[in-house]
Design an enzyme around this catalytic site. Sequence first.
Site, PDB file in Angstrom:
ATOM      1  NE  ARG A  46      -2.864   0.374   3.387  1.00  0.00           N
ATOM      2  CZ  ARG A  46      -2.194   0.649   4.524  1.00  0.00           C
ATOM      3  NH1 ARG A  46      -1.550   1.791   4.645  1.00  0.00           N
ATOM      4  NH2 ARG A  46      -2.188  -0.211   5.515  1.00  0.00           N
ATOM      5  CE1 TYR A  98     -17.059  11.725 -15.787  1.00  0.00           C
ATOM      6  CE2 TYR A  98     -16.022  11.634 -13.636  1.00  0.00           C
ATOM      7  CZ  TYR A  98     -16.788  11.049 -14.629  1.00  0.00           C
ATOM      8  OH  TYR A  98     -17.271   9.790 -14.440  1.00  0.00           O
ATOM      9  CG  ASP A 170      -9.204  16.044 -15.025  1.00  0.00           C
ATOM     10  OD1 ASP A 170      -8.581  15.489 -15.957  1.00  0.00           O
ATOM     11  OD2 ASP A 170     -10.148  15.502 -14.426  1.00  0.00           O
ATOM     12  CE  LYS A 195     -12.632   7.972 -18.974  1.00  0.00           C
ATOM     13  NZ  LYS A 195     -12.615   8.462 -17.653  1.00  0.00           N
TER      14      LYS A 195
HETATM   15  C1  LIG Z   1     -11.941  14.561 -17.266  1.00  0.00           C
HETATM   16  C2  LIG Z   1     -12.195  13.411 -16.336  1.00  0.00           C
HETATM   17  N1  LIG Z   1     -11.661  13.432 -15.105  1.00  0.00           N
HETATM   18  C3  LIG Z   1     -11.870  12.422 -14.232  1.00  0.00           C
HETATM   19  C4  LIG Z   1     -12.635  11.327 -14.562  1.00  0.00           C
HETATM   20  C5  LIG Z   1     -12.835  10.223 -13.569  1.00  0.00           C
HETATM   21  O1  LIG Z   1     -11.987   9.150 -13.866  1.00  0.00           O
HETATM   22  P1  LIG Z   1     -12.306   7.610 -13.544  1.00  0.00           P
HETATM   23  O2  LIG Z   1     -13.509   7.229 -14.339  1.00  0.00           O
HETATM   24  O3  LIG Z   1     -11.049   6.902 -13.971  1.00  0.00           O
HETATM   25  O4  LIG Z   1     -12.553   7.508 -12.091  1.00  0.00           O
HETATM   26  C6  LIG Z   1     -13.184  11.251 -15.840  1.00  0.00           C
HETATM   27  C7  LIG Z   1     -14.017  10.099 -16.216  1.00  0.00           C
HETATM   28  O5  LIG Z   1     -14.646  10.078 -17.243  1.00  0.00           O
HETATM   29  C8  LIG Z   1     -12.962  12.330 -16.754  1.00  0.00           C
HETATM   30  O6  LIG Z   1     -13.495  12.328 -17.986  1.00  0.00           O
END
Ligand SMILES: Cc1ncc(COP(=O)(O)O)c(C=O)c1O
Length: 377
Positions: A46, A98, A170, A195
Amino acid sequence: MKFDTLIIHGGIDGDAGTGAVTVPIYQTSTYRQSKAGQPGEYEYSRTANPTRSALEKLIADLEGAAKGFAFSSGMAAISSVLMLFKAGDHIIIGDDVYGGTYRVVDKVFSQLGLQYTAVDSTDPENLKKALQENTRAIMIETPSNPTMKLTNIKEIGKITKEKELLFIVDNTFMTPYLQRPMELGADIVIHSATKYLGGHSDVVAGLAVVSSQELGDKLHFIQNSVGAILGPQDSWLLLKGIKTLALRMDRHCDNARAIVSWLQEQSWVTKIHYPGLNPRVGSLKEQMKDYGGMISFEVKNEAVLNTIIGNLKIITLAESLGGIESLISVPAKMTHASVPLELRQRLGISDTLIRLSVGIEAVEDLIKDLSIEGILI
Ligand SMILES: Cc1ncc(COP(=O)(O)O)c(C=O)c1O
């Protein structure tokens, strides 16, 4: 080292012990200690695991950061970063982050006392107006999801530096191949590595990098205490995926550009959201190397939307994005269903908005799949 070489040889290159050219999957939870209380470099997985460490070092190298951290999902990365704040602190977030980010801030962290204001981050004046005495950070996405709005990272970086706030970006949509927020003033960069970084729709993962050792120590404390870590198998999948990032991103960008040109000629398309069509893109050339593989577009009515989606043979109707295969979604009913209707309407996320994550297939086949010419609606 150029970026294209760094993605293959950055971080920890291979296995020094055996000479293996790829980092092995260290599938172990614990490590032998020679004397009680005197662990070696690794003690318990961990806290740290060699496969995860290789990934964490690689993403730090790619983003030009001091330290990197791998989490069990993008949301685990975002939540762990949000745990840097305490009850009574205030943060400013982009109003079209998001949907899951909005939800965790609005429904989880605000219950714990974290205050927030959501504003349109494309105009820095909005951010300045939202500043409070207890503001500790600004968190944005650019391009935003799904309407591809662009925020000037450098301008926000100046505000956060002046006001001594943390600047969190992000970078999921762009990846460090197309955009490196830390060079423009960000303190923390987050990825849903599910992604483009993973790139093959086979792993759920999150990454976060920080600009200083001090922030790194704080985030490592949270990562180790909370425990939302990425396992060694998934870390290895990401290491493998990242090796082809440059090749994949170039193809995603080229395919998206060609589909946008084609969409511009279709009578049933009423609006296209794509960074390359944004009038502000010229002034943001320094920030993004290319426009990425994400497009969203509005169609005339729901009948057209249903016809397009019902007719698809190659493109898959599914949540997520950034994989080698093209995925299509209807944000209002899928990824952004958790965003309140009134906010969705304000952000332009209508019921006839379609989001397309353009894959690396032959673009002619993708265009053929989207075409509804000759079909009665
Ligand atoms: C821009 C963005 N940030 C964060 C996330 C969250 O990521 P995760 O689905 O891997 O938890 C997403 C998910 O679609 C996203 O599109």
